[in-house]
Design an enzyme around this catalytic site. Structure first.
Site, PDB file in Angstrom:
ATOM      1  N   ASP A 138      -4.734  -3.442  -3.050  1.00 13.57           N
ATOM      2  CA  ASP A 138      -4.679  -1.980  -3.053  1.00 13.57           C
ATOM      3  C   ASP A 138      -3.311  -1.469  -3.487  1.00 13.57           C
ATOM      4  OD1 ASP A 138      -3.500  -2.926  -0.732  1.00 13.57           O
ATOM      5  OD2 ASP A 138      -4.392  -1.413   0.576  1.00 13.57           O
ATOM      6  N   GLU A 178       0.831  -1.206   0.000  1.00 12.03           N
ATOM      7  CA  GLU A 178       0.000   0.000   0.000  1.00 12.03           C
ATOM      8  C   GLU A 178       0.866   1.257   0.000  1.00 12.03           C
ATOM      9  OE1 GLU A 178      -3.143   0.738   3.298  1.00 12.03           O
ATOM     10  OE2 GLU A 178      -1.222   1.597   3.937  1.00 12.03           O
TER      11      GLU A 178
END
Length: 860
Positions: free
Chosen positions: A604, A543
């Site tokens: 993500d 991330e």
């Protein structure tokens, strides 16, 4: 082998109504002659048919497969005779020719092993040989199977097709987030009683008509529909499970239609709503094979009146053996009008222009006459013949290695200027409505000479302005989209925080420099750059690397070292591949930058890595140390292959979640990056990303409507995405608040809002505005009152003030012109909130929010 025991209570299964009446006696196929996997033929109970029955082993996956023949393709009514002398249901997947037509079908208990019951299913079959397989889905195995009776009704002749997406809808919507539909989409009923789809159907003559309904039901629950013809209820049809939402089945029944126009309405009768509807096909009295005679050719076609922008036509009525239902007006081979009567007006034409038309007649069966004799009409010159004044002050503004920005002073007109045309030589290269334009896609170090003219609503165009020449920068001269250049304007109606653009930009640069000093590191050598995450589960997480790559590529121009640092992050990314797909990034690294905890991916992070690579390609090109575009496409294709659920088209949690994993039908709302999916489609040309984008937008809309109608909040995690998606019931991955708006979903207003302001998409705008309206009211316009998490109904989870929670609402506020004071309050709170070297998560989110809020975000 299964243990048999007598039971006292009886539970007989009531057979479902057959799809259509049997045309002849059914053919019986005894189970003892079928193919058996993990089971035996026995005769130790009473009342069976033939020489015995099949007793399957007590194990999931055991099956009995019948082979049967059909004289022609059509719909088969399959009556399965079974006994279940236990106290528990013994469900099975029922498949015809390898396709599951009833998933996890119930076979409830009968009184004892000597008592038999029927379960009736309808399914499409092929001409010739077919198979019917019952596969046990639980450890109890199948019930005892005696036989199957097969009754095949031939498929009706092709009828007139009416697509569901063209029908009249109530409490239902048109979607395309599943596969194998026809037309442009299908209708998804809202999960309420009373939603309906109403088709307008024409019949050449009164009488019976065969209706074939194409439907899908990806749940395990029957979703019946009540059918009404011309307002009178005629039947209720059952729609049991198909294999999934991508698998469609046909239901055939007969109704009586009146001659001419009819309505067929299909209304949901339970709180589950109806199945998905693709289309209906109607044959019989509609003339599907009866009426083949075309109407007579229209005569007397004439121009009845003209204006400066329209031509009106009239003609004499045609005749038909059954009845004319309408006409088609052609200009050349293009249909420009489809009136039901004998006149039409063609509008939107240029003044003083000539147009030649013909007209044909059509009937209810779709027969079309030959075209009439042609007629030519000429629009009038109109009242406005005065051209606007010539634009002045044409000047070159910002240039990059691939673009030149232009601006000029506004022209005047006796009625009104509607736009401008920017020319390079005699070629129009832009048609803006305002007094500026950016010409992109140019070669580095190239000169271009432009002029501009003004146009009005009547099509009058001014003379061209004086010319101006601009030269693009050299390829090595810096980024193509330097921070603060604002080359990509936001959607109309978007607001920014109050203040000069230069002041807004500088505030972002100041915050970026602090973020970079705190979190962008070179701790592990090898020429790597990494974003450190002291407040995450591991020192380095995917991330953070994704955030860093997007931020660096966006801030290029404000930071002369941005490309060097970005390349260092690319090098780090390439050195830490996922063990499942080497074109994805391993999710977590320890203090020595060694991948740990399985070395698999996190969705993500990969989404932002791919997006950052696309930004880099647009900023610096791909001819340097790294081919950013090639790496981006590989990463995007790997995301599609390993991080998108192939059934639901929704994002998985990572490449470790396969079909055997309990999380396979769980998705995280903060991974629904709509603008990223748009960029991925543009970069690859793969239309699957349109399907993926639409699936996520539909899910956002339905989750807001069904689970947060007053707040618009989304849950961290959504479960049951293959059936009825809903917020997690509790902890499914990270926290007992997984079903609430918490540390993942806090990013949603930013992510949804970013697509809204860059694309102007109506769905994203509606979702963002819903969030904005609620939070502004909830906090009384004071961002300090934004809590650390909420239930979906709006009850605060924790007090406190975290940038990860209040900052994202700034992007949602940008979509509402009435929220200027609220947006300014959030912006000022962001500027006045300090952070420490352990606040990686909130600080990284706030920086990206500030980039969007200042007008510096763009989609590659």
């Amino acid at each position: 082998m299964r243990m048999k025991s007598l039971i006292v209570a009886a539970g007989l299964l009531l057979p479902l109504a057959a799809a259509h009446p049997a045309a002849a006696a059914a053919t019986r196929y005894e189970a003892e002659n079928a193919t058996i996997s993990q089971g035996v033929v026995e005769s130790n109970h009473l009342n069976f048919s033939g020489t015995g029955f099949v007793n399957g082993d007590n194990i999931a996956g055991s099956y009995t497969e019948f082979s049967f023949n059909a004289a022609s393709a059509g719909t088969a009514t399959l009556v399965i005779r079974y006994a279940n002398g236990t106290t528990s249901d013994r469900p099975a997947d029922v498949a015809v020719n390898g396709t599951v037509v009833s998933a996890n079908r119930s076979f409830p208990v009968t009184a004892n092993w000597d008592t038999w019951a029927n379960s009736t299913i309808t399914a499409p079959v092929n001409a010739g040989s077919n198979t019917l397989r019952l596969t046990a889905t639980t450890a109890g195995g199948n019930p005892n199977l005696d036989y199957v009776d097969v009754d095949v009704v031939a498929a009706p002749p092709p009828g007139t097709v009416y697509q569901a997406e063209d029908a009249t809808l109530s409490q239902a919507g048109v979607f395309n987030n599943h596969l194998n539909f026809t037309g442009t989409g299908f209708v998804d009923y809202v999960n309420v009683t009373g939603g309906y789809v109403e088709f307008n159907v024409n019949a050449a003559a009164a009488g019976p008509a065969s209706v074939v309904v194409r439907y899908a039901n990806g749940t395990t629950t029957n979703r019946p529909l009540e059918y009404a013809v011309n307002g009178s209820t005629v039947a209720t049809r059952n729609y049991n499970a198909t294999a999934n939402w991508d698998t469609w089945a046909d239901d055939t029944f007969t109704v009586n239609l009146a001659a001419g126009a009819n309505t067929i309405r299909a209304t949901a009768t339970t709180v589950n709503g109806g199945p998905n509807l693709d289309k209906i096909s109607v044959s019989g009295s509609t003339g599907g094979g009866g009426d083949t005679q075309a109407p007579s050719v229209p005569s007397g076609l004439a121009v009845s009146s003209t204006t400066s922008s329209s031509i009106s036509l009239s003609w004499s009525a045609s005749t038909d053996n059954v009845g004319v239902t309408g006409y088609k007006v052609y200009e050349g081979s293009t249909v420009v009008a489809s009136p039901s009567g004998t006149s039409a007006t063609i509008s939107g034409l240029a003044a003083s222009s000539s147009h030649t038309y013909t007209v044909s007649a059509v009937d209810a069966a779709g027969n079309e006459s030959a075209k009439s004799a042609s007629v030519t009409g000429t629009t009038t010159s109109g009242g406005d013949t005065q051209a606007p004044s010539v634009p002045t002050g044409l000047a070159v503004g910002t240039t990059t290695s691939s673009s030149i920005s232009l601006s000029w002073s506004a022209s005047t007109d006796n009625v009104g200027v509607t736009g401008y045309k920017v020319y390079e030589g005699s070629t129009v290269v832009a048609s803006p409505s305002g007094t500026s334009a950016t010409i992109s896609g140019l070669a580095a170090s190239s000169s271009h000479t432009y002029t501009v003219s003004a146009v009005d609503a009547a099509g009058n165009e001014s003379a061209k302005s004086a010319s101006v020449t601009g030269t693009t920068k050299a390829a090595s001269g810096g980024p193509n989209v330097p921070f603060g250049s604002h080359l990509f304007p936001y959607a109309a109606g978007t607001i920014l925080p109050t203040g000069s653009q230069a002041t807004l930009d500088q505030k972002v640069i100041d915050y970026y420099n602090k973020w970079k000093a705190a979190f962008l590191k070179q701790n592990c050598g090898n020429g790597w750059y990494e974003v450190i995450s002291p407040d995450a589960d591991h020192p380095y997480v995917a991330e953070g690397q994704g955030y860093g790559m997007v931020i660096l590529a966006t801030m290029a121009g404000a930071d002369p070292n941005a490309k060097t640092a970005f390349d260092g992050m690319v090098k780090f990314m390439l050195a830490h591949p996922s063990v499942h797909n080497a074109n994805l990034l391993a999710a977590e690294q320890d203090t020595s930058c060694k991948s740990v905890n399985g070395s698999d991916s996190a969705t993500d992070g990969d989404l932002d890595v791919a997006y950052g690579l696309l930004l880099a390609d647009k900023q610096w090109g791909s001819a340097g140390t790294y081919n950013y575009k090639d790496l981006a496409v590989k990463h995007i294709n790997a995301i599609k292959a390993s991080e998108v659920n192939s059934t639901t088209h929704l994002m998985l949690l990572g490449d470790w979640s396969d079909s055997s994993d309990s999380t396979h039908y769980i998705t995280r709302s903060s991974d629904w990056l709509i603008d990223h999916f748009r960029a991925f489609k543009k970069a690859t040309g793969d239309t699957a990303w349109d399907t993926i984008r639409t699936a996520h937008q539909n899910l956002i809309t339905s989750q807001q409507a069904n689970y947060a109608p007053s707040t618009g909040l989304l849950a961290d995690f959504i479960v049951n995405t293959n059936t009825t998606p809903k917020p997690a019931p509790g902890q499914v991955l990270e926290d007992p608040n997984d079903g609430k708006y918490f540390w993942n979903a806090c990013r949603d207003p930013w992510r949804i809002g970013a697509d809204a302001v860059t694309s102007g998409d109506s769905a994203s705008l509606a979702s963002a505005r819903k969030l904005n309206t609620w939070i502004k009211s909830k906090t009384g316009g004071n961002p300090s009152n934004v809590a650390t998490g909420y239930s979906l109904s709006g009850t605060a989870i924790s007090s406190g003030s975290e940038p990860a929670f209040f900052a994202p609402f700034a992007v949602a506020a940008m979509t509402d012109s009435g929220s200027q004071a609220w947006l300014d309050a959030i912006w000022n709170k962001m500027l006045n909130t300090s952070f420490t070297s352990t606040d990686y998560y909130s600080t990284s989110i706030q920086l990206q929010v500030m980039i969007v809020a200042s007008g510096n975000y763009w989609v590659p």
